[in-house]
Design a protein around this motif. Structure first.
Motif, PDB file in Angstrom:
ATOM      1  N   GLU A   1       3.995   1.531  -1.004  1.00 25.22           N
ATOM      2  CA  GLU A   1       5.007   1.666  -2.037  1.00 25.22           C
ATOM      3  C   GLU A   1       4.675   2.891  -2.890  1.00 25.22           C
ATOM      4  O   GLU A   1       3.662   2.931  -3.580  1.00 25.22           O
ATOM      5  CB  GLU A   1       5.012   0.417  -2.932  1.00 25.22           C
TER       6      GLU A   1
ATOM      7  N   LYS B   1      -7.604   2.483  -2.439  1.00 19.75           N
ATOM      8  CA  LYS B   1      -6.396   2.455  -1.612  1.00 19.75           C
ATOM      9  C   LYS B   1      -6.706   2.854  -0.164  1.00 19.75           C
ATOM     10  O   LYS B   1      -6.281   2.187   0.775  1.00 19.75           O
ATOM     11  CB  LYS B   1      -5.334   3.379  -2.191  1.00 19.75           C
TER      12      LYS B   1
ATOM     13  N   PHE C   1      -2.292  10.926  -3.321  1.00 21.42           N
ATOM     14  CA  PHE C   1      -0.916  10.466  -3.298  1.00 21.42           C
ATOM     15  C   PHE C   1      -0.928   9.068  -3.888  1.00 21.42           C
ATOM     16  O   PHE C   1      -1.025   8.070  -3.191  1.00 21.42           O
ATOM     17  CB  PHE C   1      -0.395  10.454  -1.863  1.00 21.42           C
ATOM     18  N   ALA C   2      -0.899   9.032  -5.187  1.00 18.29           N
ATOM     19  CA  ALA C   2      -1.167   7.765  -5.854  1.00 18.29           C
ATOM     20  C   ALA C   2       0.115   7.022  -6.201  1.00 18.29           C
ATOM     21  O   ALA C   2       1.013   7.586  -6.816  1.00 18.29           O
ATOM     22  CB  ALA C   2      -1.959   8.016  -7.119  1.00 18.29           C
ATOM     23  N   ASN C   3       0.163   5.779  -5.784  1.00 23.20           N
ATOM     24  CA  ASN C   3       1.358   4.984  -6.082  1.00 23.20           C
ATOM     25  C   ASN C   3       1.085   4.047  -7.250  1.00 23.20           C
ATOM     26  O   ASN C   3       1.223   2.844  -7.144  1.00 23.20           O
ATOM     27  CB  ASN C   3       1.783   4.192  -4.857  1.00 23.20           C
ATOM     28  N   VAL C   4       0.615   4.633  -8.326  1.00 23.62           N
ATOM     29  CA  VAL C   4       0.300   3.796  -9.479  1.00 23.62           C
ATOM     30  C   VAL C   4       1.134   4.215 -10.687  1.00 23.62           C
ATOM     31  O   VAL C   4       1.617   5.344 -10.767  1.00 23.62           O
ATOM     32  CB  VAL C   4      -1.185   3.905  -9.862  1.00 23.62           C
ATOM     33  N   GLN C   5       1.265   3.263 -11.558  1.00 22.46           N
ATOM     34  CA  GLN C   5       1.905   3.582 -12.830  1.00 22.46           C
ATOM     35  C   GLN C   5       0.811   3.692 -13.883  1.00 22.46           C
ATOM     36  O   GLN C   5      -0.065   2.840 -13.955  1.00 22.46           O
ATOM     37  CB  GLN C   5       2.883   2.483 -13.213  1.00 22.46           C
TER      38      GLN C   5
ATOM     39  N   LEU D   1       0.826  -1.211   0.000  1.00 18.67           N
ATOM     40  CA  LEU D   1       0.000   0.000   0.000  1.00 18.67           C
ATOM     41  C   LEU D   1       0.857   1.257   0.000  1.00 18.67           C
ATOM     42  O   LEU D   1       0.498   2.275  -0.570  1.00 18.67           O
ATOM     43  CB  LEU D   1      -0.905   0.019   1.229  1.00 18.67           C
TER      44      LEU D   1
ATOM     45  N   LEU E   1      -4.982  12.369 -14.739  1.00 13.98           N
ATOM     46  CA  LEU E   1      -3.682  12.694 -14.137  1.00 13.98           C
ATOM     47  C   LEU E   1      -3.847  13.676 -12.983  1.00 13.98           C
ATOM     48  O   LEU E   1      -3.118  13.608 -11.995  1.00 13.98           O
ATOM     49  CB  LEU E   1      -2.726  13.263 -15.191  1.00 13.98           C
TER      50      LEU E   1
ATOM     51  N   LEU F   1      -4.812  11.720 -10.039  1.00 10.92           N
ATOM     52  CA  LEU F   1      -3.652  10.979  -9.534  1.00 10.92           C
ATOM     53  C   LEU F   1      -2.712  11.906  -8.778  1.00 10.92           C
ATOM     54  O   LEU F   1      -2.106  11.519  -7.783  1.00 10.92           O
ATOM     55  CB  LEU F   1      -2.898  10.307 -10.683  1.00 10.92           C
ATOM     56  N   ASP F   2      -2.599  13.153  -9.274  1.00  6.41           N
ATOM     57  CA  ASP F   2      -1.739  14.113  -8.606  1.00  6.41           C
ATOM     58  C   ASP F   2      -2.321  14.517  -7.256  1.00  6.41           C
ATOM     59  O   ASP F   2      -1.599  14.661  -6.276  1.00  6.41           O
ATOM     60  CB  ASP F   2      -1.582  15.373  -9.480  1.00  6.41           C
TER      61      ASP F   2
ATOM     62  N   GLU G   1       5.273   4.747  -5.857  1.00 10.38           N
ATOM     63  CA  GLU G   1       5.930   4.755  -7.153  1.00 10.38           C
ATOM     64  C   GLU G   1       4.912   5.262  -8.155  1.00 10.38           C
ATOM     65  O   GLU G   1       3.903   4.631  -8.423  1.00 10.38           O
ATOM     66  CB  GLU G   1       6.394   3.345  -7.542  1.00 10.38           C
ATOM     67  N   LYS G   2       5.151   6.416  -8.652  1.00 11.17           N
ATOM     68  CA  LYS G   2       4.210   6.976  -9.607  1.00 11.17           C
ATOM     69  C   LYS G   2       4.943   7.234 -10.914  1.00 11.17           C
ATOM     70  O   LYS G   2       6.010   7.842 -10.932  1.00 11.17           O
ATOM     71  CB  LYS G   2       3.628   8.273  -9.058  1.00 11.17           C
ATOM     72  N   ARG G   3       4.379   6.726 -11.949  1.00 10.96           N
ATOM     73  CA  ARG G   3       5.025   6.901 -13.237  1.00 10.96           C
ATOM     74  C   ARG G   3       3.936   7.011 -14.291  1.00 10.96           C
ATOM     75  O   ARG G   3       2.961   6.267 -14.260  1.00 10.96           O
ATOM     76  CB  ARG G   3       5.917   5.692 -13.518  1.00 10.96           C
TER      77      ARG G   3
END
Lengths: 76, 451
Positions: free
Chosen positions: A50, B266, B163-167, A48, B156, B159-160, A52-54
């Motif tokens: 982690e 999440k 606090f999104a930890n997604v790709q 949860l 986007l 997502l901004d 990492e945003k890309r």
């Protein structure tokens, strides 16, 4: 897939909690289950958090292979 | 009559007359026009105005008929309406009470939509069994939309903000115009071939019906349907429904909403995880407490035997005391009995008898003594008497008178016959006083008469 692992872990955690709450385990099994639960919880928590945003773009090359590259949003 | 002078009617009367006139003469009409002022309040009735360049007509479609409609009429849409004319008395408006609508012009698209939707529904493409579960914590999200559109921008932004930890992996496509549907379908397929995403958002921002049309195309519907990756549709605004929405695994009202749906989980998951962890701890604590309780119970139970032993010891002491008492009583009783027996035995003692015997003995003894003395006296007298007599008879007395006694030696037998002797025998001769030892010189057996 990491996602599946997360959900499996969460499910496992839930099962462990239910089992423990059921109170039908021996002390030894309970401790084992608890340990398992802690492990799963730690794993879930890690997943949860982690960060990492890309944002990338998936591009298809002429030969059909895929490449990704950084996405640059174009402001109009 | 109606048109006679000064036949004054009330407004209601006149309105009623007009209504009857209209209803009788326009029982069923078909009319076409463009929709405006469309309203569908909570009553479920549909109100709109049909207009053309020069005129407009108030229309109402009551709930029962409106509900049977297979598409949603929209402002600006060309409609063909079948109905009857009437008058809304309260306002004095005449109106068309619609019983059936069908689209006209752009309405053909609507019709196509309806037809495709019905066909795909019959085929089962929208069935719940095909709906895949949206992963609760997707980490790689594929997006099929325009790289320059509002949708990616909105997504986007969400997502901004979170606090999104997604790709996010965008597969840019044309979302409207010629070839858009084919591109969208191909993108969905591409993502499936690519594979490394957990969920896919397919959509675009708001627009006209024509703008959104690509998402109503069969090719897109089929691509979404065959996608192994869960698809969230996010086309236009809340009110816009497309075929893609029906076939997708989840419909988001807007692209932003799609992003929210994906990310919302999440926070929920964090809460869930926290709750589960808490429950885990609680359960374990409770369990341990229970076990402690049980253990303590057992420890107490283990202590019990000492108490039991105490009880037993006490009982033992009690038994002992009682048995001692019994013993003592028994002994006392026995002792008493012994005394009694002893006394009785004492009474039976031989000493008494012995005493008596002794007395008897003494008596007998004295009697014996007396008897003895008497006997001895008598014997003495008898002896003296007999001794006298014996004295008289004794050979020794004969010797006194000069006789002697010869006895052959060594036997010592008295020799009364000379024949008993032979010369050389030794004999003893007893005299009154003394004697002599003699050897026979001769002997004979003839009596020697003395004178």
């Amino acid at each position: 897939m990491a996602v599946e692992k997360f959900e499996t872990a969460l499910k496992k955690l839930e099962e462990v909690v239910k089992k423990l709450e059921g109170g039908e385990l021996s002390l030894e099994d309970s401790l084992k289950a608890f340990e398992e639960g802690i492990k799963q919880a730690a794993f879930c928590s890690k997943k949860l958090n982690e960060a990492e945003k890309r944002v990338e773009v998936l591009l298809k090359q002429k030969d059909g292979r895929f490449v990704t590259e950084r996405f640059q949003p174009k402001d109009e | 009559m109606l048109f006679a002078d000064k036949n004054i009617l009330s407004v209601s009367q006149l309105t009623g007359l007009v209504r009857n006139l209209l209803e009788e003469n326009f029982e069923q009409v078909w009319v076409e026009g463009e929709v405006s002022n469309l309203a569908m309040p909570g009553s479920g009735h549909l109100y709109f105005t049909l207009k053309d360049a020069h005129a407009q007509l108030r229309c109402v479609m009551f709930r029962a008929s409106a509900r049977a409609l297979k598409f949603r009429p929209k402002d600006g849409m060309g409609l063909i309406v079948r109905g009857r004319l009437s008058v809304f008395d309260a306002r004095g408006d005449y109106q068309l009470i619609g019983e059936y609508l069908e689209p006209k012009g752009i309405g053909a698209l609507q019709l196509a939509f309806i037809q495709l939707k019905e066909r795909l529904a019959r085929e089962g493409l929208f069935a719940d069994v095909h709906k895949k579960e949206i992963p609760r914590l997707p980490q790689r999200i594929g997006i099929v939309t325009s790289a320059t559109g509002a949708a990616i921008h909105d997504i986007l932004q969400v997502l901004d903000r979170r606090f999104a930890n997604v790709q996010v992996l965008l597969r840019p496509v044309k979302v409207q115009g010629e070839g858009a549907a084919e591109e969208i379908a191909a993108a969905v397929d591409d993502f499936n071939r690519y594979g490394k995403i957990d969920v896919m958002i397919v959509g675009r921002g708001g627009g006209s019906l024509e703008d959104l049309w690509a998402f109503n195309e069969e090719i897109v519907a089929r691509a979404i349907h065959r996608s192994a990756i869960p698809v969230i549709s996010a086309v236009g605004h809340e009110v816009d429904y497309t075929i893609a929405d029906f076939v997708a695994d989840l419909r988001a009202p807007t692209p932003s909403a799609a992003a929210e749906m994906v990310l919302r989980s999440k926070a929920e998951l964090s809460a869930e995880l926290e709750a589960l962890s808490h429950r885990l701890g609680m359960a374990m604590r409770r369990l341990l407490n229970e076990q402690w309780g049980e253990l303590n119970g057992l420890i107490r139970a283990v202590k019990d035997p000492t108490m039991l032993l105490g009880h037993l010891a006490q009982r033992l002491d009690d038994f002992e005391a009682r048995s001692c008492r019994c013993m003592r009583q028994l002994l006392t009783r026995s002792g008493d009995r012994i005394h009694v027996l002893n006394d009785r035995l004492g009474m039976q003692s031989p000493a008494v008898r012995l005493e008596r015997c002794r007395e008897l003995l003494l008596l007998l003894q004295s009697r014996l003594e007396k008897t003895m003395v008497h006997t001895i006296e008598r014997a003495g007298q008898s002896l003296a008497f007999n001794a006298g007599k014996l004295e008289a008879l004794s050979p020794l007395a004969t010797l006194g008178r000069g006789y002697s006694i010869v006895r052959k030696l060594p036997e010592g037998g008295v020799v009364a016959d000379g024949g008993q002797l032979a010369p050389g025998d030794r004999v003893e001769i007893m005299l009154r006083k003394g004697g002599a030892l003699c050897r026979v010189e001769s002997a004979h057996g003839e009596a020697v008469r003395k004178p």
